[in-house]
Scaffold this motif. Structure first.
Motif, PDB file in Angstrom:
ATOM      1  N   ASP A  83       0.827  -1.201   0.000  1.00 40.86           N
ATOM      2  CA  ASP A  83       0.000   0.000   0.000  1.00 40.86           C
ATOM      3  C   ASP A  83       0.862   1.253   0.000  1.00 40.86           C
ATOM      4  O   ASP A  83       0.556   2.235  -0.682  1.00 40.86           O
ATOM      5  N   VAL A  84       1.959   1.225   0.747  1.00 40.43           N
ATOM      6  CA  VAL A  84       2.858   2.382   0.787  1.00 40.43           C
ATOM      7  C   VAL A  84       3.474   2.624  -0.589  1.00 40.43           C
ATOM      8  O   VAL A  84       3.577   3.763  -1.047  1.00 40.43           O
ATOM      9  N   ILE A  85       3.878   1.534  -1.262  1.00 37.89           N
ATOM     10  CA  ILE A  85       4.477   1.673  -2.594  1.00 37.89           C
ATOM     11  C   ILE A  85       3.498   2.329  -3.562  1.00 37.89           C
ATOM     12  O   ILE A  85       3.851   3.205  -4.352  1.00 37.89           O
ATOM     13  N   SER A  86       2.231   1.881  -3.511  1.00 38.53           N
ATOM     14  CA  SER A  86       1.233   2.458  -4.418  1.00 38.53           C
ATOM     15  C   SER A  86       1.009   3.938  -4.138  1.00 38.53           C
ATOM     16  O   SER A  86       0.791   4.727  -5.058  1.00 38.53           O
ATOM     17  N   LYS A  87       1.080   4.314  -2.852  1.00 40.82           N
ATOM     18  CA  LYS A  87       0.864   5.723  -2.507  1.00 40.82           C
ATOM     19  C   LYS A  87       2.063   6.581  -2.884  1.00 40.82           C
ATOM     20  O   LYS A  87       1.927   7.761  -3.228  1.00 40.82           O
ATOM     21  N   LEU A  88       3.264   6.023  -2.799  1.00 44.23           N
ATOM     22  CA  LEU A  88       4.470   6.802  -3.062  1.00 44.23           C
ATOM     23  C   LEU A  88       4.874   6.819  -4.532  1.00 44.23           C
ATOM     24  O   LEU A  88       5.849   7.470  -4.888  1.00 44.23           O
ATOM     25  N   GLY A  89       4.135   6.075  -5.389  1.00 42.14           N
ATOM     26  CA  GLY A  89       4.532   5.962  -6.784  1.00 42.14           C
ATOM     27  C   GLY A  89       4.673   7.303  -7.476  1.00 42.14           C
ATOM     28  O   GLY A  89       5.674   7.578  -8.156  1.00 42.14           O
ATOM     29  N   GLY A  90       3.693   8.173  -7.310  1.00 43.84           N
ATOM     30  CA  GLY A  90       3.753   9.471  -7.973  1.00 43.84           C
ATOM     31  C   GLY A  90       4.881  10.339  -7.461  1.00 43.84           C
ATOM     32  O   GLY A  90       5.587  10.994  -8.249  1.00 43.84           O
ATOM     33  N   VAL A  91       5.091  10.342  -6.138  1.00 41.11           N
ATOM     34  CA  VAL A  91       6.176  11.143  -5.558  1.00 41.11           C
ATOM     35  C   VAL A  91       7.529  10.614  -6.025  1.00 41.11           C
ATOM     36  O   VAL A  91       8.440  11.382  -6.358  1.00 41.11           O
ATOM     37  N   ARG A  92       7.657   9.280  -6.045  1.00 40.75           N
ATOM     38  CA  ARG A  92       8.919   8.668  -6.486  1.00 40.75           C
ATOM     39  C   ARG A  92       9.242   9.067  -7.931  1.00 40.75           C
ATOM     40  O   ARG A  92      10.366   9.475  -8.239  1.00 40.75           O
ATOM     41  N   ASP A  93       8.256   8.969  -8.814  1.00 40.16           N
ATOM     42  CA  ASP A  93       8.493   9.304 -10.218  1.00 40.16           C
ATOM     43  C   ASP A  93       8.881  10.774 -10.378  1.00 40.16           C
ATOM     44  O   ASP A  93       9.709  11.119 -11.234  1.00 40.16           O
ATOM     45  N   PHE A  94       8.290  11.624  -9.548  1.00 34.78           N
ATOM     46  CA  PHE A  94       8.615  13.054  -9.623  1.00 34.78           C
ATOM     47  C   PHE A  94      10.071  13.297  -9.262  1.00 34.78           C
ATOM     48  O   PHE A  94      10.807  13.998  -9.971  1.00 34.78           O
ATOM     49  N   PHE A  95      10.534  12.677  -8.164  1.00 35.32           N
ATOM     50  CA  PHE A  95      11.918  12.883  -7.748  1.00 35.32           C
ATOM     51  C   PHE A  95      12.904  12.157  -8.663  1.00 35.32           C
ATOM     52  O   PHE A  95      14.037  12.617  -8.837  1.00 35.32           O
ATOM     53  N   VAL A  96      12.485  11.033  -9.245  1.00 34.62           N
ATOM     54  CA  VAL A  96      13.349  10.365 -10.224  1.00 34.62           C
ATOM     55  C   VAL A  96      13.576  11.279 -11.424  1.00 34.62           C
ATOM     56  O   VAL A  96      14.684  11.373 -11.966  1.00 34.62           O
ATOM     57  N   THR A  97      12.516  11.977 -11.845  1.00 40.87           N
ATOM     58  CA  THR A  97      12.667  12.923 -12.952  1.00 40.87           C
ATOM     59  C   THR A  97      13.666  14.015 -12.607  1.00 40.87           C
ATOM     60  O   THR A  97      14.560  14.348 -13.405  1.00 40.87           O
TER      61      THR A  97
END
Length: 379
Positions: A83-97
């Motif tokens: 559940d945490v991974i699904s919630k953090l997906g958007g934030v992770r992709d933003f910082f990866v960019t």
């Protein structure tokens, strides 16, 4: 190096890992359970936990990146990680960019010297993978082809090397020029590895041929050559999804057939399991026609290829059938096709039967639905 400082860093890192896992188990589990009704709290709690461990890691003399890694590991070990991974997906992709934007800003103006040295670094990384992985894989019995494929797939420069270099540059242990060289090498390896992975099968076969010319034989050749001692008249070529399901069905419903079945595959991870079930497993690459000559299958009565062209590497069911017809002219052949049209072509080419996994799966689903419909009354 000051070994006291190094040991102190390891000790502080170990303490941080233990503390993070203890807090995660006894505090975070209850916190996430209480915040489960509010998705925003799950996201905020996860980010807060990450920043907390990052701060503690930096205070302990470790890097923020190491703290973030420990924070993620402490969450991943428990059921609420998904559940945490699904919630953090958007934030992770933003910082990866942003991470890759920052990398692009650090790329120096290309020059022949920089490109040449970066290319040498990338080539060294790729060769080091082959030198370190292939002998180790052969030693543990995974086979030369699997070892070469693994080495090719790992021929990249890790992003963590940039983190280490950034720390080294901060301590004046390395120069910014070296940091720029490794960054350029990482970008080169990323581009090249895209095509290396795409053609990893061809490269692996080339590596196996070169190893053969150097006198390096595959560790499973002796198994294949020794298999001709006791003839088995049912040969299964490839043990992937359909093949594994077939063998499980044989062991369950027709166990007397186990002594007649020979399994040919290069996935050595299946060997112990299949031999425990009573089947004979030998190492063999289906794309190498000479391999089949050493298996003693000329007198086989039934030859089954359980892998469709989608997953076959270096050959096709049609090519394999053509070779098998010359090798074992008295055998019956059951091949695997990707669709009904391919199945018809295989039958026209001489296969006694060509199965389509999708059709078999659909037929099985139809039987299950029919049984369920007979048991259930319509609303």
């Amino acid at each position: 190096p000051r070994f006291g400082s190094i040991l102190s860093s390891f000790a502080q890192g170990a303490v941080l890992v233990v503390v993070a896992f203890l807090i995660s188990r006894h505090v975070l589990a209850r916190l996430f359970h209480a915040a489960g009704k509010f998705p925003e709290l799950i996201l905020l709690s996860s980010i807060a936990w990450c920043f907390l461990i990052c701060g503690l890691a930096e205070h302990a003399g470790l890097s923020k990146e190491m703290g973030a890694l420990i924070a993620g590991m402490s969450i991943a070990a428990f059921p609420y990680a998904t559940d945490v991974i699904s919630k953090l997906g958007g934030v992770r992709d933003f910082f990866v960019t942003l991470f890759f934007v920052a990398l692009g800003l650090k790329v120096p103006q290309p020059s022949l010297s920089v490109l040449g040295l970066s290319a040498l670094i990338a080539i060294f990384v790729m060769l080091s993978r082959v030198i370190s992985i292939v002998p180790t894989g052969r030693l543990v019995g995974t086979g030369l082809r699997t070892s070469f494929v693994t080495a090719v797939n790992l021929s990249q420069v890790s992003e963590f090397s940039l983190v280490i270099l950034a720390l080294g540059a901060g301590y004046k242990h390395v120069t910014p020029e070296l940091q720029a060289l490794v960054l350029t090498a990482m970008l080169m390896a990323s581009i090249v590895s895209t095509y290396l992975i795409k053609y990893n099968d061809r490269l692996a076969r080339l590596g196996v041929r070169l190893a053969g010319r150097l006198g390096i034989r595959d560790s499973h050749r002796s198994d294949a050559e020794a298999s001709s001692g006791k003839k088995r008249d049912i040969v299964l070529l490839g043990c992937f999804r359909a093949g594994e399901a077939f063998l499980a069905g044989v062991a369950r419903e027709r166990p007397e057939l186990r002594q007649r079945i020979l399994v040919v595959d290069y996935n050595t991870a299946m060997r112990a399991k299949l031999e425990d079930m009573g089947f004979k497993w030998v190492y063999g690459d289906l794309a190498h026609t000479q391999t089949l000559h050493h298996l003693g299958i000329e007198s086989a009565s039934l030859i089954i290829c359980s892998i469709s062209d989608t997953f076959l590497k270096g050959t096709t069911n049609r090519k394999l059938l053509t070779h098998l017809k010359h090798l074992a002219p008295n055998a019956r052949f059951i091949m695997t096709a990707d669709d009904s049209a391919a199945a018809k072509h295989l039958r026209d080419a001489g296969a006694h039967e060509a199965v389509n996994p999708s059709t078999l799966t659909g037929g099985h689903l139809l039987r299950l639905v029919g049984e369920a419909a007979d048991d259930l009354k319509p609303a």
